[in-house]
Scaffold this motif. Structure first.
Motif, short mmCIF file in Angstrom:
data_model
loop_
_atom_site.label_atom_id
_atom_site.label_comp_id
_atom_site.label_asym_id
_atom_site.label_seq_id
_atom_site.Cartn_x
_atom_site.Cartn_y
_atom_site.Cartn_z
N SER A 58 44.27 76.95 76.05
CA SER A 58 42.82 76.96 76.23
C SER A 58 42.22 75.58 76.00
CB SER A 58 42.19 77.97 75.27
OG SER A 58 40.82 78.12 75.53
N VAL A 59 42.73 74.86 75.01
CA VAL A 59 42.24 73.50 74.74
C VAL A 59 42.42 72.62 75.97
CG1 VAL A 59 42.69 71.38 73.44
CG2 VAL A 59 42.51 73.56 72.24
N LEU A 60 43.59 72.66 76.59
CA LEU A 60 43.83 71.79 77.74
C LEU A 60 42.94 72.19 78.91
CD1 LEU A 60 45.56 69.32 78.39
CD2 LEU A 60 47.13 70.85 79.59
N ARG A 61 42.75 73.48 79.10
CA ARG A 61 41.83 73.93 80.15
C ARG A 61 40.42 73.40 79.87
NH1 ARG A 61 43.54 80.36 80.48
NH2 ARG A 61 45.41 80.12 81.79
N ARG A 62 40.01 73.48 78.64
CA ARG A 62 38.67 73.02 78.24
C ARG A 62 38.52 71.51 78.46
NH1 ARG A 62 37.53 75.05 72.60
NH2 ARG A 62 36.92 76.96 73.69
N ILE A 63 39.58 70.76 78.15
CA ILE A 63 39.54 69.31 78.34
C ILE A 63 39.30 68.98 79.82
CG2 ILE A 63 40.99 67.25 78.34
CD1 ILE A 63 42.27 68.37 75.73
N ALA A 64 39.96 69.71 80.71
CA ALA A 64 39.76 69.47 82.14
C ALA A 64 38.35 69.85 82.56
CB ALA A 64 40.79 70.26 82.94
N VAL A 65 37.87 71.00 82.12
CA VAL A 65 36.53 71.46 82.49
C VAL A 65 35.47 70.50 81.98
CG1 VAL A 65 34.81 73.25 82.02
CG2 VAL A 65 37.13 73.90 82.71
N MET A 66 35.59 70.08 80.74
CA MET A 66 34.57 69.20 80.15
C MET A 66 34.65 67.80 80.73
SD MET A 66 34.61 70.57 76.23
CE MET A 66 33.22 69.57 75.72
N GLY A 67 35.85 67.34 81.04
CA GLY A 67 35.97 66.04 81.68
C GLY A 67 35.31 66.00 83.04
N ALA A 68 35.26 67.15 83.70
CA ALA A 68 34.62 67.25 85.01
C ALA A 68 33.13 67.52 84.90
CB ALA A 68 35.29 68.34 85.83
N GLY A 69 32.62 67.57 83.67
CA GLY A 69 31.18 67.76 83.47
C GLY A 69 30.78 69.15 83.07
N GLY A 70 31.74 70.06 82.87
CA GLY A 70 31.43 71.43 82.49
C GLY A 70 31.17 71.57 81.00
N SER A 71 30.76 72.76 80.63
CA SER A 71 30.39 73.05 79.25
C SER A 71 31.58 73.52 78.42
CB SER A 71 29.31 74.14 79.22
OG SER A 71 29.14 74.67 77.92
N PHE A 72 31.55 73.18 77.15
CA PHE A 72 32.51 73.67 76.16
C PHE A 72 32.60 75.19 76.19
CE2 PHE A 72 33.43 75.12 71.83
CZ PHE A 72 34.51 74.32 71.46
N MET A 73 31.47 75.85 76.43
CA MET A 73 31.40 77.31 76.34
C MET A 73 32.03 78.02 77.54
SD MET A 73 30.07 77.64 73.44
CE MET A 73 29.80 79.42 73.45
N LEU A 74 32.42 77.28 78.56
CA LEU A 74 32.99 77.91 79.75
C LEU A 74 34.43 78.37 79.54
CD1 LEU A 74 31.65 75.55 82.56
CD2 LEU A 74 30.87 77.88 82.02
N VAL A 75 35.07 77.87 78.49
CA VAL A 75 36.49 78.19 78.25
C VAL A 75 36.61 78.83 76.87
CG1 VAL A 75 38.84 77.30 78.14
CG2 VAL A 75 37.17 76.22 79.66
N PRO A 76 37.23 80.01 76.77
CA PRO A 76 37.36 80.68 75.46
C PRO A 76 38.30 79.92 74.53
CG PRO A 76 38.63 81.85 77.12
CD PRO A 76 37.84 80.80 77.85
N HIS A 77 38.21 80.25 73.24
CA HIS A 77 39.02 79.59 72.22
C HIS A 77 40.51 79.87 72.39
CE1 HIS A 77 39.34 77.45 68.42
NE2 HIS A 77 40.07 78.41 67.92
N PHE A 78 40.84 81.04 72.91
CA PHE A 78 42.23 81.43 73.15
C PHE A 78 42.40 81.81 74.62
CE2 PHE A 78 41.68 82.39 68.62
CZ PHE A 78 42.79 81.76 68.10
N ALA A 79 43.56 81.48 75.17
CA ALA A 79 43.89 81.84 76.55
C ALA A 79 44.43 83.27 76.57
CB ALA A 79 44.90 80.86 77.13
N VAL A 80 43.54 84.24 76.46
CA VAL A 80 43.95 85.64 76.33
C VAL A 80 44.58 86.19 77.60
CG1 VAL A 80 42.27 86.12 74.52
CG2 VAL A 80 41.61 86.40 76.91
N ASP A 81 44.44 85.46 78.70
CA ASP A 81 45.03 85.90 79.96
C ASP A 81 46.51 85.54 80.08
OD1 ASP A 81 43.94 83.18 80.04
OD2 ASP A 81 44.77 83.13 82.08
N VAL A 82 47.03 84.76 79.13
CA VAL A 82 48.41 84.29 79.22
C VAL A 82 49.31 85.20 78.39
CG1 VAL A 82 49.97 82.35 78.83
CG2 VAL A 82 47.62 81.93 79.55
N ALA A 83 50.31 85.77 79.03
CA ALA A 83 51.24 86.68 78.35
C ALA A 83 52.22 85.90 77.50
CB ALA A 83 52.00 87.52 79.38
N ASP A 84 52.81 86.59 76.52
CA ASP A 84 53.85 85.98 75.69
C ASP A 84 54.92 85.34 76.57
OD1 ASP A 84 52.52 86.87 73.49
OD2 ASP A 84 54.10 88.24 72.79
N GLY A 85 55.30 84.12 76.20
CA GLY A 85 56.36 83.44 76.91
C GLY A 85 55.93 82.74 78.18
#
Length: 200
Positions: A58-85
């Motif tokens: 989630s942090v890396l996704r947020r870094i990309a979004v914010m670097g492109a001008g998006g908001s911190f709030m657009l990306v959740p704290h955890f990547a809940v969509d990603v399955a184990d492994g």
């Protein structure tokens, strides 16, 4: 988990090589995780390996979004969509977006809206490099991985650590434990993590 209200200054004119190197290290650490390690406790005691793996994606996704001008709030704290492994695959996808956005030199002068206030992209990159390095160390330490730390990934975080997060106060709004004393001639990664309250 690694936020600070103080803004470090870039150690070099262009801190992106260290930023990219830190992301590469963390991607390799995620790729080397085994299923029997997911429930292990990390040096961030409230986070298991699973929790921290979900968080860093989630942090890396947020870094990309914010670097492109998006908001911190657009990306959740955890990547809940990603399955184990599946963290390494999710990281690879996020890493492509990250390097596309941050590959443009103009991002260094762009204003990035961090939760505690706006900073130039060059400063945000140092803050995030530090976060990626610390969490790579957290996961690697929890799982017994040996990491060959690139000097460029540690240079800016090490140069800025005492200004970014003073020795006191710690706790509360400063989400780090007390400084762990480390010899001056200790490896750079040990000096960095010790300053942030981890025991090398």
């Amino acid at each position: 988990m690694t936020d600070t209200a103080n803004s470090p200054a870039p150690a070099v004119a262009d801190p992106r090589p260290g930023f990219f190197a830190a992301a590469d290290v963390l991607g390799k650490v995620l790729a080397d995780l085994r299923a029997d390690q997911y429930d292990l406790t990390t040096p961030c005691p409230e986070y298991s390996v699973r929790d921290l793996a979900n968080h860093v994606v989630s942090v890396l996704r947020r870094i990309a979004v914010m670097g492109a001008g998006g908001s911190f709030m657009l990306v959740p704290h955890f990547a809940v969509d990603v399955a184990d492994g599946e963290w390494a695959a999710a990281w690879e996808s996020a890493d492509a977006d990250f390097k596309k956005v941050w590959g443009d030199p103009s991002v260094l002068g762009r204003t990035i809206g961090l939760p505690w206030g706006p900073v130039p992209g060059a400063v945000a990159s140092v803050i995030w490099t530090n976060e990626l390095v610390l969490h790579a160390w957290d996961i690697a330490t929890a799982t017994g991985q040996q990491v060959d730390w690139p000097a460029e990934a540690l240079a800016a975080p090490l140069a800025n650590m005492k200004r970014a997060v003073p020795a006191e106060p710690r706790g509360g709004q400063v989400p780090f434990g007390p400084v762990v004393p480390v010899p001056d001639d200790a490896p750079a990664i040990d000096r960095l993590v010790g300053w942030y309250g981890r025991r090398p």
